[in-house]
Design an enzyme around this catalytic site. Structure first.
Site, mmCIF file in Angstrom:
data_model
loop_
_atom_site.group_PDB
_atom_site.id
_atom_site.type_symbol
_atom_site.label_atom_id
_atom_site.label_comp_id
_atom_site.label_asym_id
_atom_site.label_seq_id
_atom_site.Cartn_x
_atom_site.Cartn_y
_atom_site.Cartn_z
ATOM 1 N N ALA A 29 -5.713 -0.889 -4.073
ATOM 2 C CA ALA A 29 -4.494 -0.078 -3.959
ATOM 3 C C ALA A 29 -4.220 0.759 -5.199
ATOM 4 C CB ALA A 29 -3.300 -0.971 -3.653
ATOM 5 N N SER A 81 -2.227 -6.461 -7.066
ATOM 6 C CA SER A 81 -2.298 -5.323 -6.151
ATOM 7 C C SER A 81 -2.917 -5.734 -4.825
ATOM 8 C CB SER A 81 -3.133 -4.201 -6.768
ATOM 9 O OG SER A 81 -4.518 -4.456 -6.626
ATOM 10 N N ASP A 82 -2.663 -4.952 -3.794
ATOM 11 C CA ASP A 82 -3.434 -5.108 -2.575
ATOM 12 C C ASP A 82 -4.820 -4.510 -2.834
ATOM 13 O OD1 ASP A 82 -4.067 -5.769 0.041
ATOM 14 O OD2 ASP A 82 -2.157 -5.052 0.820
ATOM 15 N N ALA A 83 -5.752 -4.760 -1.924
ATOM 16 C CA ALA A 83 -7.149 -4.402 -2.161
ATOM 17 C C ALA A 83 -7.306 -2.904 -2.416
ATOM 18 C CB ALA A 83 -8.002 -4.823 -0.968
ATOM 19 N N PHE A 91 0.813 -1.211 0.000
ATOM 20 C CA PHE A 91 0.000 0.000 0.000
ATOM 21 C C PHE A 91 0.852 1.268 0.000
ATOM 22 C CE2 PHE A 91 -3.408 -2.628 2.144
ATOM 23 C CZ PHE A 91 -4.399 -2.392 1.203
#
Length: 754
Positions: free
Chosen positions: A291, A287-289, A256
């Site tokens: 992001a 990707s992270d959630a 993030f």
């Protein structure tokens, strides 16, 4: 094999429409629909900020249904799902992808299997205290077998973010403050998750996170900035991720945070130059959630379309749930803003991962029958118990209070002693609290004579407390199986008939983990009050700590005669603790993170550099006026029911390496395991160097009275560092080498290395 599917990847790319290519980049999170008018995220916020109660949230959620967006799936617009964790749903959606889409490209299902799927093991910070790569690999293999049986193909783990600030909640998800230890832990988990052959049905893709340096978030506040020199990044943070890439990890999750002003989600230097060009990574990035979309909030992207441009150019392959790729990439490619070759590269990375995972040849990798047969196998619970035993750290044992004798009469205090669901810890989303064994239940099962109980001592200032039903059920069980008189109304009656009191203290599982940074990592006033009243009874008190981070516990360390750091130990918590308390198992774990004296010392870690005025008794030295210089417990610390002595430290320099030898003897009357640690210090360099760095370790079993000599082979490269121009330096000089049972208590030998 790889050459065969590389050709198939190019063949598929030649057949795919632009929309189908973009669909492969989309990881869909099932939407929740039901009896509420706001999004699930807003509903969560409403509960957290008090606009609705937890009970109302539960009522609304009970009416909700999951929307898997099947029409988008049939149209080839979804390449992956996040959060599907049952075989029936996975196979139903996979059938649509394989049999009802134009090209039949299989889905890959991702899930957060952080420390076990249903058979939950200790939180990673706890398990790292075993210093046991074989254990880490075996628990990873078990997690993969369970998760794959439930339809999972990829886990968003291991987390190998070096974390030196105990205020950061996600310290619970990694292996602590040392880069070498995080790399060893991460590589073992990758090998366990992916198995001997990633294409086997019981293997899952390891997605290493969070790339990079997320554990260095400023002030220990989640999602915060990271700003550091490139030298520090390459020496103290990046090596743990590289160890996982070298172990064969097929997926990477960028973090993030930004690094020196560039969010990792759009950081081409990180994702292309370092990860792919320098390290040779050939898998996929996800990707992270949300992001990618959050790059607009960062202020580096003007809007969601700009975020999509920057992310795809940087090397971000898959978008987890923010939808910026599906909304924008087609028009961006058609307008020439994004080169379709960049899109093809990202799609190829995802297809390559799916081929490596065997999904094209075996898209249906499980069944409901296999899922039922695999979850919570007896041998899995046995491994979870072993992992918990090896993760519990004996911090203090004044007067040899432990181990307990078989006929001791026990008083049990503290809510968490009865709280089954609290044992899972943070990020155990596949867990069922009913699977867990509480401390009270573990004592009952061991045949302990528990004569009095008290569910007192709240875990903090938050409202979250163990469920009353947990306490009631456990009390009923323990009073049925033992001579306990039930819940005491006061401390005097608690202590009246017992010989020793066990006090469960610490923090709830919701007080660590993601979005659980804390400005105060000290025990609550209620818990300190409870401990003072227990100590006033005159009976010996054993503190059992349940927590997901290091805590500042000076009062406990000074006043309580015996302390066990249990962490959040998983499904076999109570049984493992009973094994330790009664000496069936000799504790061997050692801390992988420093326990500061107070929150204000954070970040506090062993491998710090000296200033020009190192901390000391003099006024004008680097220290705080109101705390000691040293931590409550140092990195690497942990006691045993036996004792170990170190002698005969030797240092022998060769052309390519240094050999450090040390003799270790078990000087006690019990067999036990010792984690022997080797550190070094470079006295001078072109940049200031840490006062001590872990360079090797080994866990050794000893019989009572046994003596062994260990030799650590340390390469020149392991002692290297980067100069101010980012040149890697392996030159000789004056070094001190250390060997001992923790970072503070070591033998040392200084030598000039040519």
């Amino acid at each position: 094999m790889k050459e065969n599917y590389e050709a198939r990847i190019q063949e598929l790319l030649g057949k795919m429409t632009l929309e189908e290519k973009i669909g492969q980049l989309q990881q869909c999170g099932p939407s929740l629909v039901g009896a509420f008018e706001v999004s699930f995220e807003e509903l969560l916020n409403m509960m957290f900020d008090g606009r609705i109660s937890e009970e109302e949230f539960g009522r609304l959620m009970s009416t909700a249904e999951q929307d898997f967006h099947e029409e988008d799936l049939r149209a080839g617009k979804i390449g992956s799902y996040n959060g599907v964790g049952d075989a029936a749903t996975a196979n139903r959606l996979q059938k649509i992808a394989v049999e009802e889409t134009r090209l039949g490209i299989p889905l890959i299902f991702g899930y957060d299997v952080i420390h076990g799927f249903r058979t939950v093991t200790p939180v990673p910070l706890g398990e790292s205290c075993a210093w046991d790569p074989d254990l880490w690999k075996r628990t990873g293999r078990m997690a993969a077998q369970e998760a794959s049986a439930a339809g999972v193909h990829m886990t968003f783990a291991p987390m190998v973010d070096v974390a030196k600030d105990a205020r950061w909640g996600r310290v619970s998800e990694g292996a602590g403050e040392d880069v070498l230890l995080n790399g060893c832990y991460g590589a073992a988990k990758v090998q366990g998750f992916q198995g001997e052959d990633l294409s086997n049905d019981d293997s899952i893709v390891a997605c290493v996170k969070h790339f990079a340096a997320y554990g260095a978030a400023e002030a220990g506040r989640d999602y915060n900035r990271v700003d550091m020199s490139p030298q520090r990044l390459w020496e103290e943070y990046l090596p743990s991720y590289k160890a996982c890439v070298d172990a064969g990890a097929m997926a990477i999750m960028p973090a993030f945070n930004d690094i020196s002003g560039v969010p990792c989600s759009v950081n081409r230097s990180l994702l292309m130059d370092v990860l792919r060009d320098k390290w040779g990574f050939e898998g996929m990035t996800v990707s992270d959630a949300n992001a990618i979309a959050e790059c607009v909030n960062h202020g580096i992207a003007a809007d969601r379309a700009d975020a999509a441009v920057q992310a795809i150019h940087a090397g971000m392959d898959m978008d987890m749930t923010s939808n910026v790729y599906t909304e924008n990439l087609a028009e961006l490619v058609k307008s020439g803003t994004v080169d379709e070759a960049e899109l093809d590269r990202a799609v190829a990375d995802i297809l390559r991962t799916k081929f490596a995972a065997g999904l094209f040849d075996h898209p249906y990798q499980t069944s409901e029958e296999r899922e039922k047969e695999t979850i919570l196998k007896p041998e899995f619970r046995a491994l979870a118990r072993e992992a918990a035993q090896k993760s519990i750290v004996l911090l203090k044992n004044e007067g040899d209070v432990l181990p307990l004798s078989d006929n001791v009469k026990i008083g049990l205090a503290g809510q968490t002693a009865f709280a089954k669901a609290e044992m899972t810890g943070a990020w155990a989303i596949g867990a069922n609290g009913d699977d867990c064994v509480s401390l009270a239940e573990g004592l009952a099962a061991a045949g302990a004579e528990v004569v009095s109980l008290m569910a007192d001592g709240t875990m903090g200032n938050q409202e979250e407390k163990p469920e009353a039903a947990d306490i009631s059920d456990a009390v009923s069980l323990i009073t049925e199986l033992t001579d306990a008189v039930g819940l005491s109304k006061n401390y005097e009656s608690l202590a009246a008939d017992c010989d020793v009191i066990i006090a469960a203290i610490g923090e709830t599982k919701d007080q660590s983990g993601e979005a659980a940074s804390r400005a105060n990592i000290e025990l609550s006033e209620e818990q300190i009050c409870m401990l003072k009243r227990l100590l006033a009874t005159g009976k010996p008190v054993i503190a059992v700590l349940f927590n997901g981070r290091p805590l500042a516990i000076p009062f406990v360390a000074e006043q309580v005669p015996a302390i066990l750091e249990a962490w959040h130990p998983g499904v076999e918590a109570g049984n493992a603790l009973a094994d330790i308390l009664f000496g069936k198992v000799n504790p061997s774990a050692k801390l992988t993170t420093t326990f500061p004296y107070t929150t204000g010392q954070c970040p506090m870690y062993y491998a710090h550099i000296n200033t020009g005025r190192p901390g000391g008794k003099g006024k004008y030295t680097s220290k705080y006026l109101d705390t000691p210089l040293t931590p409550v417990y140092p990195f690497g610390y942990g006691k045993s029911y036996t004792t170990f002595a170190y002698s005969n430290l030797t240092v022998e320099a060769g052309a390519d390496a240094v050999t450090v030898g040390v003799t270790v003897a078990n000087t006690g009357s019990r067999a036990g395991d010792e984690i022997v640690q080797c550190y070094f210090k470079r006295h001078t360099g072109r940049r200031v160097r840490p006062v001590k760095q872990l360079v090797a370790f080994e866990k050794i079993s000893f019989q009572a009275g046994e003596e062994k000599t260990l030799n650590f082979w340390i390469s020149r490269e392991q002692m290297g560092y980067y100069d101010s121009e980012m040149n890697f330096i392996t030159e000789g000089g004056r070094f001190t080498f250390f060997a001992g049972g923790n970072s503070a208590d070591c033998l040392e030998e200084t030598a000039d290395i040519m």
